[in-house]
Scaffold this motif. Sequence first.
Motif, PDB file in Angstrom:
ATOM      1  N   ASP A 180       0.800  -1.221   0.000  1.00  0.00           N
ATOM      2  CA  ASP A 180       0.000   0.000   0.000  1.00  0.00           C
ATOM      3  C   ASP A 180       0.834   1.272   0.000  1.00  0.00           C
ATOM      4  OD1 ASP A 180      -2.684  -0.089  -0.327  1.00  0.00           O
ATOM      5  OD2 ASP A 180      -3.195  -0.165   1.790  1.00  0.00           O
ATOM      6  N   ASP A 181       2.033   1.200   0.538  1.00  0.00           N
ATOM      7  CA  ASP A 181       2.909   2.372   0.610  1.00  0.00           C
ATOM      8  C   ASP A 181       3.738   2.531  -0.659  1.00  0.00           C
ATOM      9  OD1 ASP A 181       2.052   3.017   3.223  1.00  0.00           O
ATOM     10  OD2 ASP A 181       3.379   1.471   4.024  1.00  0.00           O
ATOM     11  N   LYS A 182       3.399   1.767  -1.689  1.00  0.00           N
ATOM     12  CA  LYS A 182       4.071   1.780  -2.989  1.00  0.00           C
ATOM     13  C   LYS A 182       5.530   1.335  -2.906  1.00  0.00           C
ATOM     14  CE  LYS A 182       1.012   5.062  -5.146  1.00  0.00           C
ATOM     15  NZ  LYS A 182       0.890   6.230  -5.983  1.00  0.00           N
ATOM     16  N   ASN A 183       5.835   0.495  -1.917  1.00  0.00           N
ATOM     17  CA  ASN A 183       7.148  -0.132  -1.844  1.00  0.00           C
ATOM     18  C   ASN A 183       7.142  -1.372  -2.725  1.00  0.00           C
ATOM     19  OD1 ASN A 183       8.327   1.596   0.141  1.00  0.00           O
ATOM     20  ND2 ASN A 183       7.084   0.569   1.681  1.00  0.00           N
ATOM     21  N   VAL A 184       8.157  -1.508  -3.558  1.00  0.00           N
ATOM     22  CA  VAL A 184       8.300  -2.704  -4.372  1.00  0.00           C
ATOM     23  C   VAL A 184       8.991  -3.748  -3.498  1.00  0.00           C
ATOM     24  CG1 VAL A 184       9.322  -3.706  -6.438  1.00  0.00           C
ATOM     25  CG2 VAL A 184       8.430  -1.382  -6.510  1.00  0.00           C
ATOM     26  N   LEU A 185       8.254  -4.786  -3.128  1.00  0.00           N
ATOM     27  CA  LEU A 185       8.775  -5.810  -2.222  1.00  0.00           C
ATOM     28  C   LEU A 185       9.640  -6.818  -2.965  1.00  0.00           C
ATOM     29  CD1 LEU A 185       5.455  -6.198  -0.271  1.00  0.00           C
ATOM     30  CD2 LEU A 185       7.483  -4.935   0.449  1.00  0.00           C
ATOM     31  N   LEU A 186       9.307  -7.067  -4.230  1.00  0.00           N
ATOM     32  CA  LEU A 186      10.138  -7.913  -5.089  1.00  0.00           C
ATOM     33  C   LEU A 186       9.786  -7.596  -6.530  1.00  0.00           C
ATOM     34  CD1 LEU A 186      12.274 -10.221  -5.137  1.00  0.00           C
ATOM     35  CD2 LEU A 186      10.379 -11.802  -5.422  1.00  0.00           C
ATOM     36  N   GLU A 187      10.796  -7.553  -7.380  1.00  0.00           N
ATOM     37  CA  GLU A 187      10.620  -7.326  -8.804  1.00  0.00           C
ATOM     38  C   GLU A 187      11.468  -8.349  -9.543  1.00  0.00           C
ATOM     39  OE1 GLU A 187      11.646  -3.374  -9.947  1.00  0.00           O
ATOM     40  OE2 GLU A 187      11.010  -3.648 -12.001  1.00  0.00           O
ATOM     41  N   TRP A 188      10.882  -8.982 -10.562  1.00  0.00           N
ATOM     42  CA  TRP A 188      11.624  -9.988 -11.308  1.00  0.00           C
ATOM     43  C   TRP A 188      11.125 -10.050 -12.747  1.00  0.00           C
ATOM     44  CZ3 TRP A 188       7.656 -10.811  -8.029  1.00  0.00           C
ATOM     45  CH2 TRP A 188       6.619 -11.662  -8.423  1.00  0.00           C
ATOM     46  N   ASP A 189      12.008 -10.483 -13.632  1.00  0.00           N
ATOM     47  CA  ASP A 189      11.683 -10.667 -15.040  1.00  0.00           C
ATOM     48  C   ASP A 189      11.633 -12.161 -15.334  1.00  0.00           C
ATOM     49  OD1 ASP A 189      11.683  -7.908 -15.706  1.00  0.00           O
ATOM     50  OD2 ASP A 189      13.862  -7.923 -15.798  1.00  0.00           O
ATOM     51  N   TRP A 190      10.666 -12.571 -16.133  1.00  0.00           N
ATOM     52  CA  TRP A 190      10.551 -13.950 -16.554  1.00  0.00           C
ATOM     53  C   TRP A 190       9.972 -13.959 -17.970  1.00  0.00           C
ATOM     54  CZ3 TRP A 190       5.405 -16.122 -16.720  1.00  0.00           C
ATOM     55  CH2 TRP A 190       4.419 -15.306 -16.147  1.00  0.00           C
ATOM     56  N   ALA A 191       9.784 -15.123 -18.540  1.00  0.00           N
ATOM     57  CA  ALA A 191       9.339 -15.180 -19.928  1.00  0.00           C
ATOM     58  C   ALA A 191       8.501 -16.426 -20.184  1.00  0.00           C
ATOM     59  CB  ALA A 191      10.560 -15.173 -20.860  1.00  0.00           C
ATOM     60  N   PHE A 192       7.741 -16.377 -21.277  1.00  0.00           N
ATOM     61  CA  PHE A 192       7.032 -17.567 -21.744  1.00  0.00           C
ATOM     62  C   PHE A 192       6.998 -17.557 -23.261  1.00  0.00           C
ATOM     63  CE2 PHE A 192       3.664 -14.440 -20.931  1.00  0.00           C
ATOM     64  CZ  PHE A 192       2.879 -14.519 -22.066  1.00  0.00           C
ATOM     65  N   ASP A 193       6.889 -18.762 -23.817  1.00  0.00           N
ATOM     66  CA  ASP A 193       6.777 -18.935 -25.261  1.00  0.00           C
ATOM     67  C   ASP A 193       5.418 -19.517 -25.581  1.00  0.00           C
ATOM     68  OD1 ASP A 193       9.433 -18.126 -25.737  1.00  0.00           O
ATOM     69  OD2 ASP A 193      10.203 -20.136 -25.402  1.00  0.00           O
ATOM     70  N   VAL A 194       4.690 -18.861 -26.475  1.00  0.00           N
ATOM     71  CA  VAL A 194       3.398 -19.377 -26.931  1.00  0.00           C
ATOM     72  C   VAL A 194       3.669 -20.219 -28.167  1.00  0.00           C
ATOM     73  CG1 VAL A 194       1.142 -18.782 -27.877  1.00  0.00           C
ATOM     74  CG2 VAL A 194       2.109 -17.421 -26.012  1.00  0.00           C
ATOM     75  N   LYS A 195       3.249 -21.503 -28.082  1.00  0.00           N
ATOM     76  CA  LYS A 195       3.486 -22.448 -29.177  1.00  0.00           C
ATOM     77  C   LYS A 195       2.166 -23.108 -29.572  1.00  0.00           C
ATOM     78  CE  LYS A 195       8.291 -23.339 -27.986  1.00  0.00           C
ATOM     79  NZ  LYS A 195       9.308 -24.350 -27.754  1.00  0.00           N
ATOM     80  N   LYS A 196       2.195 -23.793 -30.711  1.00  0.00           N
ATOM     81  CA  LYS A 196       0.993 -24.476 -31.207  1.00  0.00           C
ATOM     82  C   LYS A 196       0.563 -25.592 -30.272  1.00  0.00           C
ATOM     83  CE  LYS A 196      -1.022 -26.174 -35.461  1.00  0.00           C
ATOM     84  NZ  LYS A 196      -0.854 -26.362 -36.888  1.00  0.00           N
ATOM     85  N   ASP A 197       1.532 -26.234 -29.625  1.00  0.00           N
ATOM     86  CA  ASP A 197       1.237 -27.293 -28.669  1.00  0.00           C
ATOM     87  C   ASP A 197       2.179 -27.152 -27.474  1.00  0.00           C
ATOM     88  OD1 ASP A 197       0.055 -29.520 -27.520  1.00  0.00           O
ATOM     89  OD2 ASP A 197       0.037 -30.647 -29.402  1.00  0.00           O
ATOM     90  N   TRP A 198       2.023 -28.029 -26.484  1.00  0.00           N
ATOM     91  CA  TRP A 198       2.804 -27.926 -25.249  1.00  0.00           C
ATOM     92  C   TRP A 198       4.285 -28.198 -25.445  1.00  0.00           C
ATOM     93  CZ3 TRP A 198       1.006 -25.366 -21.386  1.00  0.00           C
ATOM     94  CH2 TRP A 198      -0.378 -25.290 -21.187  1.00  0.00           C
ATOM     95  N   GLU A 199       4.666 -28.888 -26.482  1.00  0.00           N
ATOM     96  CA  GLU A 199       6.085 -29.235 -26.705  1.00  0.00           C
ATOM     97  C   GLU A 199       6.908 -28.011 -27.023  1.00  0.00           C
ATOM     98  OE1 GLU A 199       9.642 -30.710 -26.988  1.00  0.00           O
ATOM     99  OE2 GLU A 199       7.967 -31.796 -26.116  1.00  0.00           O
TER     100      GLU A 199
END
Length: 199
Positions: A180-199
């Motif tokens: 609520d006090d606008k403190n960033v408690l943790l910040e991280w970068d991650w990624a995902f790949d959208v594919k036609k199937d789960w493989e």
Amino acid sequence: MADEEPQAIAEGEEEEETPGYKAPALKSLDEIKTLDADDPSLNTYKNALLGGGQDVYAPADDPARVRVLKLALVVGDRADVELDLTGADLSTLKDKPFTIKEGVEYRIKLIFKVQHEIVAGLRYHQVITRKGIRVDKSTYMVGSYGPKKTEHAYMTPVEEAPKGMLQRGHYNVRSKLIDDDKNVLLEWDWAFDVKKDWE
């Protein structure tokens, strides 16, 4: 970043705010316990938030108020795919993308602990980009939590992965957990790949 003091949000990166909402003044755990002691409904709420004060968690060797443990991708009948957020080097997470089947419905689950003091107005904020262009920005109200040894979990509403040949590809995500006090408690970068199937 996990062991550092909370950071203020950089200008221009602010998350969406609720119009008319004003964060309450910061009070210590002892002040909250004694505040309005004659109000039965408030005492019921404080007992629910603090678990009756029996299980207040305040490890002496860890001053952080919130310790984010994991982020998980939750998809219906598939096993959750988890990112460990307790590691020393969170910068490597973006190099290990999730694979998401196009058009599938999914949710993000955050698992975290609250220590020492009540954390009010916890919010999860994420910005998704593809090829350097922002494609989505979301802020979710996680809630207020008291310090307990047990883990807390929060699930975002259901989202649908992009679909179609033009939408397949690599997406980067910048996530933040903010109080609520606008403190960033943790910040991280991650990624995902959208594919036609789960493989």
